[in-house]
Design a protein around this motif. Sequence first.
Motif, short mmCIF file in Angstrom:
data_model
loop_
_atom_site.label_atom_id
_atom_site.label_comp_id
_atom_site.label_asym_id
_atom_site.label_seq_id
_atom_site.Cartn_x
_atom_site.Cartn_y
_atom_site.Cartn_z
N TYR A 8 -3.95 -8.03 -16.00
CA TYR A 8 -3.60 -7.92 -14.57
C TYR A 8 -4.90 -7.69 -13.81
N GLU B 54 4.82 -3.99 -14.71
CA GLU B 54 4.73 -2.86 -13.79
C GLU B 54 3.37 -2.80 -13.11
N ARG C 234 1.32 -5.25 -12.51
CA ARG C 234 1.18 -6.33 -11.52
C ARG C 234 1.99 -6.03 -10.25
N LEU C 235 3.13 -5.38 -10.43
CA LEU C 235 3.94 -5.01 -9.28
C LEU C 235 3.21 -4.00 -8.40
N SER D 210 -0.09 -3.56 -8.36
CA SER D 210 -1.51 -3.90 -8.29
C SER D 210 -2.08 -3.77 -6.88
N HIS D 211 -1.37 -4.22 -5.89
CA HIS D 211 -1.88 -4.16 -4.52
C HIS D 211 -2.17 -2.71 -4.14
N GLU E 110 -5.40 -8.74 -4.62
CA GLU E 110 -4.01 -8.95 -4.97
C GLU E 110 -3.13 -8.66 -3.74
N PRO F 182 3.45 -7.03 -3.07
CA PRO F 182 4.58 -7.74 -3.67
C PRO F 182 5.55 -8.21 -2.59
N SER G 119 8.72 -8.64 -0.51
CA SER G 119 9.81 -7.70 -0.26
C SER G 119 11.11 -8.24 -0.83
N SER G 120 11.93 -7.33 -1.35
CA SER G 120 13.19 -7.76 -1.94
C SER G 120 14.19 -8.05 -0.84
#
Length: 410
Positions: A330, A387, A389-390, A392-393, A404, A407, A409-410
């Motif tokens: 990652y 996890e 990578r999720l 990472s920002h 990065e 992520p 948004s859901s």
Amino acid sequence: MARRAGSADLPLHGGHVPKWLADRMTRLGAVVSEAIVHHYGRDELLRRLSHPFWFQSFGAVMGMDWHSSGITTSVIGALKRGLTPLSHELGIHVCGGRGRHSRQTPHELAAIGQRVGFDGAALATASRLVAKVDSAAVQDGFDLYLHGFFVTDEGKWCVVQQGMDGERRQARRYHWLSEGIENFVEEPHAAIDGAARGEIVNLTDRRADGSRRGQLDLLHDLGPDGIARELALLEPRAAPAQLALPHLDMPGHHDVRAEDVIAPRLHATLAAAAERGPEDFAGLLLVPGVGARTVRALAMVAEVVHGAPFRFSDPARFSLAHGGKDRHPYPVPLKVYDQTIQVLKTAVANARLGRDDELAALKRLDDQARRIDAVVGGQTLEEVIAEERLLSHGHGGRSVFGWEPPPASS
């Protein structure tokens, strides 16, 4: 007699180390080296550098591509930049490098010898001999392009050099350690890293002693009668059994896969960080921003400092400390990386003043991981990477492809 410590297959990779990572590798490499010297002495640092598995793991924990030949160049470069300003204090000097820098090694050794008092001319001769052995006596198809020479004030040394086979896109790394060397031309290596490529010409093998002596005799008698006489004197001899050496096979794939990591060791590291982190770090170091994620990275760095040789058989695991510049496993979490460096610098600085609490806490972290190794379970490797990578920002994730993004948004 120096021992061979193993072998590894290192894929060649292009590209370069970006400055934002190179600067951090310099600082992390220096402070980890200081910690090893503080705990175990500078001779032990030389032994670590001469161990191919440890060397690869060291590069991986720094954020380099965990399996590539680029680790050799980048680690030697980082240590030269980081340890040179500390050479007077630590008594360790780094010479050579890649290309034209490798050819400056004898001159650097002579200058350092005049300054600190060891025989620089003798070490310059040793440097040349090491290069000649791996380029002429061992004819394995790999052309040397990198030569790093590590030497202490007492004149003890370690060499890490690397050759390239451009057609196969493979590299071979050669490790030397002065400790125990009695003969430069009979099995002198601490290790040779590279894939087996069938039969090669290796005149450093002890079984080649007759060949070496015969070649010297032929220099004085090159006539056909002399050659025929030497051939007639050769008698077949039973070769001693070749000890099986551990072989580190670094695959061509960039991504870190489950088969590249020993899962129980990963689980033990994560569990030890979760258990000892609140007790040993939050209230002890008081470094702003240090949280669970930084403690996890520190646990892997602690293993690099304290770990036994057998624990470095899966260098890919150490890439889970600070990721990799090519985004595998990652992106490099710069906030975590910087906190790791700050914690280690604080610990080493206090240790110089006689306050070993922080460095002792790191050792306890590694001790705890060893105690619970193969006993605990936990996330799978895929879950750990997903996890990271999720998140990472939020950790300041960066790679050669840029920062990065957050992520979706859901």
